[in-house]
Design a protein around this motif. Structure first.
Motif, short mmCIF file in Angstrom:
data_model
loop_
_atom_site.label_atom_id
_atom_site.label_comp_id
_atom_site.label_asym_id
_atom_site.label_seq_id
_atom_site.Cartn_x
_atom_site.Cartn_y
_atom_site.Cartn_z
N SER A 430 0.85 -1.19 0.00
CA SER A 430 0.00 0.00 0.00
C SER A 430 0.89 1.24 0.00
O SER A 430 1.61 1.49 0.97
CB SER A 430 -0.92 0.01 1.22
N VAL A 431 0.83 2.01 -1.09
CA VAL A 431 1.71 3.17 -1.25
C VAL A 431 0.87 4.42 -1.42
O VAL A 431 -0.01 4.49 -2.30
CB VAL A 431 2.63 2.99 -2.48
N ASN A 432 1.10 5.41 -0.56
CA ASN A 432 0.41 6.70 -0.68
C ASN A 432 1.15 7.56 -1.70
O ASN A 432 2.34 7.83 -1.54
CB ASN A 432 0.37 7.40 0.68
N ILE A 433 0.43 8.00 -2.71
CA ILE A 433 1.00 8.82 -3.78
C ILE A 433 0.39 10.22 -3.70
O ILE A 433 -0.84 10.36 -3.72
CB ILE A 433 0.73 8.21 -5.17
N ASP A 434 1.24 11.24 -3.59
CA ASP A 434 0.79 12.64 -3.61
C ASP A 434 1.42 13.31 -4.83
O ASP A 434 2.63 13.52 -4.87
CB ASP A 434 1.20 13.36 -2.33
N LEU A 435 0.59 13.61 -5.81
CA LEU A 435 1.03 14.28 -7.03
C LEU A 435 0.85 15.78 -6.84
O LEU A 435 -0.25 16.25 -6.54
CB LEU A 435 0.22 13.77 -8.23
N HIS A 436 1.95 16.55 -7.00
CA HIS A 436 1.93 17.99 -6.73
C HIS A 436 2.04 18.78 -8.04
O HIS A 436 2.99 18.56 -8.81
CB HIS A 436 3.07 18.39 -5.80
N ALA A 437 1.10 19.67 -8.27
CA ALA A 437 1.19 20.60 -9.40
C ALA A 437 1.94 21.84 -8.92
O ALA A 437 1.40 22.64 -8.15
CB ALA A 437 -0.20 20.96 -9.91
N LEU A 438 3.18 22.01 -9.37
CA LEU A 438 4.02 23.10 -8.89
C LEU A 438 3.80 24.39 -9.65
O LEU A 438 4.30 25.45 -9.24
CB LEU A 438 5.50 22.69 -8.97
N GLU A 439 3.09 24.33 -10.77
CA GLU A 439 2.76 25.53 -11.53
C GLU A 439 1.25 25.54 -11.79
O GLU A 439 0.65 24.48 -11.96
CB GLU A 439 3.53 25.57 -12.86
N PRO A 440 0.64 26.72 -11.81
CA PRO A 440 -0.81 26.78 -12.07
C PRO A 440 -1.13 26.30 -13.48
O PRO A 440 -0.46 26.69 -14.45
CB PRO A 440 -1.15 28.26 -11.87
N GLN A 465 2.71 1.34 -15.42
CA GLN A 465 2.59 2.72 -15.87
C GLN A 465 1.12 3.07 -16.06
O GLN A 465 0.29 2.22 -16.40
CB GLN A 465 3.35 2.91 -17.17
N GLU A 466 0.79 4.35 -15.82
CA GLU A 466 -0.57 4.83 -16.05
C GLU A 466 -0.53 6.32 -16.36
O GLU A 466 0.47 7.01 -16.11
CB GLU A 466 -1.46 4.56 -14.84
N ILE A 467 -1.62 6.81 -16.93
CA ILE A 467 -1.77 8.23 -17.26
C ILE A 467 -2.82 8.83 -16.32
O ILE A 467 -3.94 8.31 -16.22
CB ILE A 467 -2.18 8.45 -18.72
N ILE A 468 -2.46 9.91 -15.65
CA ILE A 468 -3.39 10.62 -14.76
C ILE A 468 -3.61 12.01 -15.34
O ILE A 468 -2.65 12.76 -15.57
CB ILE A 468 -2.84 10.71 -13.33
N THR A 469 -4.86 12.35 -15.59
CA THR A 469 -5.21 13.65 -16.16
C THR A 469 -5.66 14.58 -15.04
O THR A 469 -6.64 14.29 -14.35
CB THR A 469 -6.33 13.50 -17.20
N THR A 470 -4.94 15.68 -14.85
CA THR A 470 -5.25 16.59 -13.75
C THR A 470 -4.64 17.95 -14.01
O THR A 470 -3.74 18.09 -14.85
CB THR A 470 -4.72 16.03 -12.42
N LYS A 471 -5.11 18.95 -13.29
CA LYS A 471 -4.48 20.27 -13.32
C LYS A 471 -4.20 20.77 -11.90
O LYS A 471 -3.73 21.88 -11.70
CB LYS A 471 -5.36 21.28 -14.04
N THR A 472 -4.51 19.93 -10.90
CA THR A 472 -4.27 20.29 -9.51
C THR A 472 -3.57 19.12 -8.80
O THR A 472 -3.25 18.10 -9.42
CB THR A 472 -5.59 20.59 -8.77
N ASP A 473 -3.36 19.27 -7.51
CA ASP A 473 -2.77 18.20 -6.72
C ASP A 473 -3.72 17.01 -6.67
O ASP A 473 -4.94 17.16 -6.61
CB ASP A 473 -2.50 18.67 -5.29
N VAL A 474 -3.13 15.81 -6.67
CA VAL A 474 -3.91 14.57 -6.60
C VAL A 474 -3.26 13.65 -5.57
O VAL A 474 -2.03 13.49 -5.57
CB VAL A 474 -3.97 13.86 -7.97
N SER A 475 -4.08 13.05 -4.70
CA SER A 475 -3.59 12.07 -3.72
C SER A 475 -4.40 10.79 -3.86
O SER A 475 -5.63 10.84 -3.96
CB SER A 475 -3.72 12.62 -2.30
N PHE A 476 -3.71 9.66 -3.86
CA PHE A 476 -4.41 8.39 -3.98
C PHE A 476 -3.54 7.28 -3.40
O PHE A 476 -2.34 7.45 -3.15
CB PHE A 476 -4.77 8.08 -5.44
#
Length: 622
Positions: A430-440, A465-476
């Motif tokens: 079980s791995v907590n992943i926090d994806l950070h958008a460092l630019e708006p 591998q996977e593709i995550i579509t986002t424009k903000t921070d994502v945690s999963f």
């Protein structure tokens, strides 16, 4: 009709009761009912956690050219025998890298680093909650060495610098140290006039000894005259002295006249007693006393490794084209000279050791310079290890190097859940992943996320591998399968790519290899087997009644009599099971409600209302 309790009926009753008690597994689950008008829709995560508490007693002064050390401790109220949160440490200074898992600081400042620093030490309990961290700030001043600075070092001796090292007569006197402690040096066989193998205290020749030391001094003691340990005086004032025993490792606050009992190996027997008998800053008189557990401990210590390394693993974040330097602390625990050879595996192009062969004198602590360079490296994670050998003793230090592009648009933080730090092969990580958008970002963007499991030689044993579509921070939460063949230390690395931006993150875990274990029982299986036991008991009891009725009347009872008897007992069993389950569920909800109130999740008013409602239902079913 007179009823009799036959052995079969008693056995049936015991089996039924036993099966009912074995059906329930109490789990720690939070249930909360929210009353009111919904304004936003979505998911909510309730995280109950006590933050760690840092115990920070680091010295405020570091001397250029002299090893500076401190052992930072942290406690967590959530830790118990059943659940252990793995506390990790970080710092915000370029002076040193604190030991991530043990909180040990060790570095040798240079003259160029003179000045005042404000250092923040952070402890993280790994829970992933918003209150998972505690931070403490302390001031550190790096000063030059000089005679009169209170530390006997830099080739100073009692002849060249008596203010720091003491007079030569005092140093050679076996009883001089006991002058301030009322002759305490002779308490258990007397203090000796000299020390073997460079030890200040040798318990193989004396059961007790008093030593006079200054702030910053290092006293070496041994139980057998061969394997040694260090007692480093950190701070001295009129009421107490602070010291570190590196073989524990732990920081001790020693108040005058109050014995500190030390059990090095945790066997319940005291190995050594230390007490401050007198304090006259910067001097302190310390009495060392051998205790009953020392014999067993000295046997264990004799089999221990002849040297150790700090930290136990390196994690370096670096930009493409940059170079950073870090120190690895190599410490001898031998009474004789050691020759140590060093090599790197899997990361030869990223890390260099200017010196690969070292000579350590008795109990010497030596910083080893490591140079990490990403001048010719492509952005991404790299894993490898540093290997140190001295005779039969070997040590390995896993190394994680996270190389990122100069500009990072999306970065990632990786944290393995504490419960997964030692996964069972064949299970999932079980791995907590926090994806950070460092630019708006004005619109959603596709981010390529790559997951790897690597060993400490750099080999990849898992990839996805996977593709995550986002424009903000994502945690999963990412579930990664753990192969049954894994055994040893491994690293989870995550790479996030968007256009020319590359960010990386990683965490380390240990797989124990294939093993046989008993998993917790499944509730549905327990219910099934419990019902089977009840039916079997009913059959046995019904058969007993049928036999008894047949003998008394001389007739064979009707099959309908046996059938109705069994149906009656099955119905009673089902009703009993259902009521017991409902009762347990209500009591569990009440405990959950109380815990939510105690943690501040719900108000006192909501708690009382919910409590009355649940207690009413419990009363109805009792």
């Amino acid at each position: 009709m007179k009823k009799s309790f036959t052995p079969i009926s008693i056995l049936a009753t015991l089996l039924a009761v036993t099966s009912l008690f074995s059906m329930y597994i109490i789990t720690d689950k939070i249930e909360a009912r929210l009353v009111g008008k919904a304004v936003f829709s979505g998911s909510m995560r309730i995280c109950i956690n006590h933050p760690p508490v840092i115990s920070l007693g680091c010295p405020a002064i570091a001397r250029a050219g002299t090893l500076y050390s401190c052992d930072v401790d942290a406690s967590d109220a959530d830790n118990s025998l059943q659940v252990q949160q793995n506390i990790t440490f970080t710092d915000d200074t370029a002076l040193y890298a604190i030991g991530a898992t043990d909180g040990i600081i060790g570095f040798t400042p240079t003259a160029a680093q003179r000045g005042n620093y404000s250092v923040i030490i952070t402890a993280d309990d790994g829970s992933g909650c918003s209150n998972s961290q505690d931070a403490e700030t302390y001031s550190l001043e790096v000063k030059d060495l000089f005679c009169g600075d209170g530390v006997c070092n830099n080739a100073e001796t009692c002849t060249s610098c008596s203010p720091d090292c003491g007079s030569c007569q005092e140093a050679g006197s076996g009883s001089g140290g006991g002058g301030g402690g009322g002759g305490g040096g002779g308490g258990g066989g007397g203090a000796t006039s000299g020390t073997s193998e460079g030890f200040h205290v040798d318990f193989s020749t004396a059961d007790a000894k008093v030593l006079r030391a200054k702030e910053g001094a290092v006293l070496k003691f041994s139980f057998d005259g061969i394997v040694g340990h260090e007692f480093r005086v950190i701070q001295v004032n009129e009421e107490y002295a602070t010291a570190i025993i590196r073989s524990t490792p732990k920081t001790y606050m020693l108040r005058i006249g109050v014995p500190e009992l030390i059990d090095f190996n945790g066997d319940g027997l005291i190995d050594m007693e230390v007490v401050v008998e007198k304090s006259n800053p910067p001097d302190v008189w310390v009495k060392f006393i051998r205790r009953e557990g020392s014999s067993a401990y000295s046997q264990e210590a004799a089999k221990a490794e002849s040297f150790s390394l700090e930290p136990e693993f390196f994690k370096i974040a670096i930009k493409e084209g940059d170079t950073v330097e870090r120190n690895l602390i190599l410490k001898s625990s031998s009474g004789s000279t050691l020759h140590v050879e060093a090599a790197s595996f899997g990361i030869q192009d990223l890390v260099s050791l200017p010196q690969k062969s070292f000579t350590l004198s008795s109990f010497e602590i030596k910083p080893i310079l490591l140079i990490f360079s990403a001048e010719n490296a492509t952005a991404g994670p790299y894993t490898g290890k540093l290997h140190f050998t001295s005779g039969p003793s070997t040590k390995e230090v896993p190394v994680i190097i996270e190389v990122e592009t100069r500009k990072v648009i999306f970065d990632v933080t990786v944290h393995i859940a504490p419960s997964s730090k030692q996964p069972v092969p064949g299970s999932t990580l079980s791995v907590n992943i926090d994806l950070h958008a460092l630019e708006p970002m004005t619109e959603e963007a596709p981010v390529e996320v790559t997951y790897h499991i690597r060993d400490t030689s750099g080999n990849i044993v898992y990839t996805s591998q996977e593709i995550i579509t986002t424009k903000t921070d994502v945690s999963f939460l990412k579930q990664i399968p753990v192969s049954e063949s894994l055994s040893g230390t491994y690293i989870v690395t995550v790479t996030v790519k968007y256009n020319n931006s590359v960010g990386t993150g990683s965490d380390i875990f240990s797989a124990a290899g294939p093993e046989i274990f008993l998993s917790p029982p499944d509730v549905s299986l327990l219910l099934f087997f419990g019902a089977m036991v009840i039916i079997l008991a009913g059959l046995l009891y019904g058969y007993s009644i049928w036999r008894s009725t047949g003998r008394k009347s001389g007739q064979t009872p009707s099959p309908h009599t046996l059938s109705s008897t069994l149906s009656r007992y099955r119905g009673i069993a089902r009703t009993f099971v259902k009521r017991a389950a409902q009762q347990e569920q209500l009591e569990k909800r009440l405990r959950t409600l109380e815990r939510a109130r105690n943690e501040g999740i719900i108000s006192e008013k909501s708690f009382l209302a919910g409590k009355r409602r649940i207690q009413g239902k419990i009363k109805e079913r009792s």
